[in-house]
Design a protein around this motif. Structure first.
Motif, PDB file in Angstrom:
ATOM      1  N   ASP A 234       0.832  -1.207   0.000  1.00  0.00           N
ATOM      2  CA  ASP A 234       0.000   0.000   0.000  1.00  0.00           C
ATOM      3  C   ASP A 234       0.866   1.257   0.000  1.00  0.00           C
ATOM      4  O   ASP A 234       0.565   2.240  -0.693  1.00  0.00           O
ATOM      5  N   LEU A 235       1.937   1.215   0.784  1.00  0.00           N
ATOM      6  CA  LEU A 235       2.841   2.363   0.853  1.00  0.00           C
ATOM      7  C   LEU A 235       3.485   2.622  -0.507  1.00  0.00           C
ATOM      8  O   LEU A 235       3.576   3.780  -0.957  1.00  0.00           O
TER       9      LEU A 235
ATOM     10  N   ALA B 295       0.777   8.242   7.195  1.00  0.00           N
ATOM     11  CA  ALA B 295       0.366   7.339   8.277  1.00  0.00           C
ATOM     12  C   ALA B 295       0.979   5.953   8.084  1.00  0.00           C
ATOM     13  O   ALA B 295       1.399   5.305   9.048  1.00  0.00           O
ATOM     14  N   LEU B 296       1.052   5.488   6.848  1.00  0.00           N
ATOM     15  CA  LEU B 296       1.669   4.189   6.574  1.00  0.00           C
ATOM     16  C   LEU B 296       3.163   4.222   6.877  1.00  0.00           C
ATOM     17  O   LEU B 296       3.728   3.225   7.352  1.00  0.00           O
ATOM     18  N   CYS B 297       3.809   5.348   6.597  1.00  0.00           N
ATOM     19  CA  CYS B 297       5.232   5.483   6.943  1.00  0.00           C
ATOM     20  C   CYS B 297       5.436   5.366   8.445  1.00  0.00           C
ATOM     21  O   CYS B 297       6.378   4.718   8.914  1.00  0.00           O
ATOM     22  N   ALA B 298       4.549   6.001   9.217  1.00  0.00           N
ATOM     23  CA  ALA B 298       4.652   5.923  10.676  1.00  0.00           C
ATOM     24  C   ALA B 298       4.444   4.485  11.156  1.00  0.00           C
ATOM     25  O   ALA B 298       5.147   4.007  12.046  1.00  0.00           O
TER      26      ALA B 298
ATOM     27  N   ALA C  70      10.345  -1.816  10.776  1.00  0.00           N
ATOM     28  CA  ALA C  70      11.561  -1.556   9.998  1.00  0.00           C
ATOM     29  C   ALA C  70      12.689  -2.526  10.347  1.00  0.00           C
ATOM     30  O   ALA C  70      13.310  -3.126   9.460  1.00  0.00           O
ATOM     31  N   THR C  71      12.956  -2.707  11.638  1.00  0.00           N
ATOM     32  CA  THR C  71      14.079  -3.565  12.044  1.00  0.00           C
ATOM     33  C   THR C  71      13.853  -5.005  11.596  1.00  0.00           C
ATOM     34  O   THR C  71      14.769  -5.655  11.053  1.00  0.00           O
ATOM     35  N   ALA C  72      12.639  -5.519  11.812  1.00  0.00           N
ATOM     36  CA  ALA C  72      12.346  -6.901  11.421  1.00  0.00           C
ATOM     37  C   ALA C  72      12.446  -7.079   9.912  1.00  0.00           C
ATOM     38  O   ALA C  72      12.963  -8.096   9.424  1.00  0.00           O
ATOM     39  N   LEU C  73      11.989  -6.099   9.144  1.00  0.00           N
ATOM     40  CA  LEU C  73      12.045  -6.200   7.683  1.00  0.00           C
ATOM     41  C   LEU C  73      13.488  -6.186   7.176  1.00  0.00           C
ATOM     42  O   LEU C  73      13.848  -6.946   6.276  1.00  0.00           O
ATOM     43  N   VAL C  74      14.300  -5.315   7.763  1.00  0.00           N
ATOM     44  CA  VAL C  74      15.703  -5.244   7.338  1.00  0.00           C
ATOM     45  C   VAL C  74      16.444  -6.520   7.723  1.00  0.00           C
ATOM     46  O   VAL C  74      17.271  -7.037   6.962  1.00  0.00           O
ATOM     47  N   ASP C  75      16.125  -7.065   8.903  1.00  0.00           N
ATOM     48  CA  ASP C  75      16.810  -8.281   9.356  1.00  0.00           C
ATOM     49  C   ASP C  75      16.493  -9.485   8.478  1.00  0.00           C
ATOM     50  O   ASP C  75      17.252 -10.466   8.479  1.00  0.00           O
ATOM     51  N   THR C  76      15.376  -9.438   7.749  1.00  0.00           N
ATOM     52  CA  THR C  76      15.037 -10.575   6.881  1.00  0.00           C
ATOM     53  C   THR C  76      16.062 -10.766   5.769  1.00  0.00           C
ATOM     54  O   THR C  76      16.182 -11.869   5.232  1.00  0.00           O
TER      55      THR C  76
END
Length: 283
Positions: free
Chosen positions: A192-193, A226-229, A235-241
């Motif tokens: 969506d973002l 709002a989606l960015c917030a 963020a951390t979990a997505l980057v760690d993937t």
């Protein structure tokens, strides 16, 4: 896109992003070099635009005159070449703005609009060249007409790439959701973002064509923000993937664990005062 992502990362990291130890500056310099000696994909973008024009032409030829006219009327209604519905243009509910059907419609509308305008401009330019220089061969006129429209062709290919990526993203979200609901919801937020960001990037086109009212344009921006917030929590979990080891990142502000400030100051040649851990440190 890569250059813009690196620039955004540098700005979001504040002063740390501009420090040499963060390696963001080095990544930007490396990207500039790659763009120089590998090219910026202009040829591939032109090939994609040419393919879209050929598909568009084939559809008109295969449908015949009456069927082609009916198809053009259908496209005019579906993709907004006729006057926009003032009610639809003013919808501001976040749930409807995030709906894949709405975003997909807007992205495909822009692709079709650019395809039609590119075909019209190409034929007009080619006819103009043949009229001005009767001795010119047809193939040469086509080449010069296309060369004059390269920016338009690249814009069309970029629009198609955005639409294709969004639809692939949404399909992937549905596949993931069937296996892990929480993971599927996280990816859907990112989809969506991405879709709303694509709309905001080309807001001038949608506004000039009266696809969006001023209120709807503002609502899209608010929904994107709002989606960015919301994405900050993931963020951390997505980057760690991605599973990139710390020694590969080699950047103190990108370390997975430990005290990031201490690692940053150590890389810069400073050490924290062991008595006052929150102090700025000393040389």
């Amino acid at each position: 896109e890569t250059q813009q992502a690196l620039q955004t990362a540098r700005e979001c990291c504040g002063g740390h992003g501009y420090a040499a130890v963060s390696r963001l500056g080095q990544l930007r310099e490396d990207h500039d070099v790659f763009t120089t000696f590998e090219g910026d994909n202009t040829v591939l973008r032109q090939q994609a635009a040419l393919h879209l024009l050929r598909v568009y032409e084939q559809n008109l030829e295969n449908n015949g005159f009456l069927s082609g006219a009916a198809a053009r009327v259908r496209d005019a209604v579906e993709y907004g070449f006729m006057p926009s519905n003032p009610v639809d243009a003013s919808i501001t509910e976040a749930s409807r703005l995030r709906h894949p059907r709405f975003v997909s419609h807007c992205l495909r509308w822009r692709v079709l609009r650019l395809t039609r305008s590119l075909a019209r401009r190409f034929n007009a330019k080619r006819a103009e060249l043949l009229a001005e220089r009767p001795e010119m061969r047809s193939g040469h006129a086509s080449f010069e007409a296309w060369a004059a429209l390269v920016p338009h062709a690249c814009e069309l290919s970029d629009a198609y790439a955005e639409s294709f990526c969004y639809h692939a993203f949404v399909d992937m979200c549905a596949w993931v959701k069937g296996r892990d609901a929480a993971c599927g919801a996280a990816f859907r937020l990112l989809a969506d973002l991405y879709g709303l960001q694509c709309l905001l990037k080309h807001m001038e086109t949608y506004r000039n064509s009266e696809k969006f009212s001023p209120a709807k344009a503002r609502a899209i921006r608010r929904t994107r923000d709002a989606l960015c917030a919301d994405s900050r929590l993931l963020a951390t979990a997505l980057v760690d993937t991605f599973g990139i080891p710390d020694d590969v990142l080699a950047s103190p502000i990108g370390l997975k664990g430990g005290d990031g400030l201490a690692a940053y100051l150590h890389s810069a040649g400073f050490e924290l005062d062991p008595v006052v851990p929150s102090a700025a440190g000393k040389l």
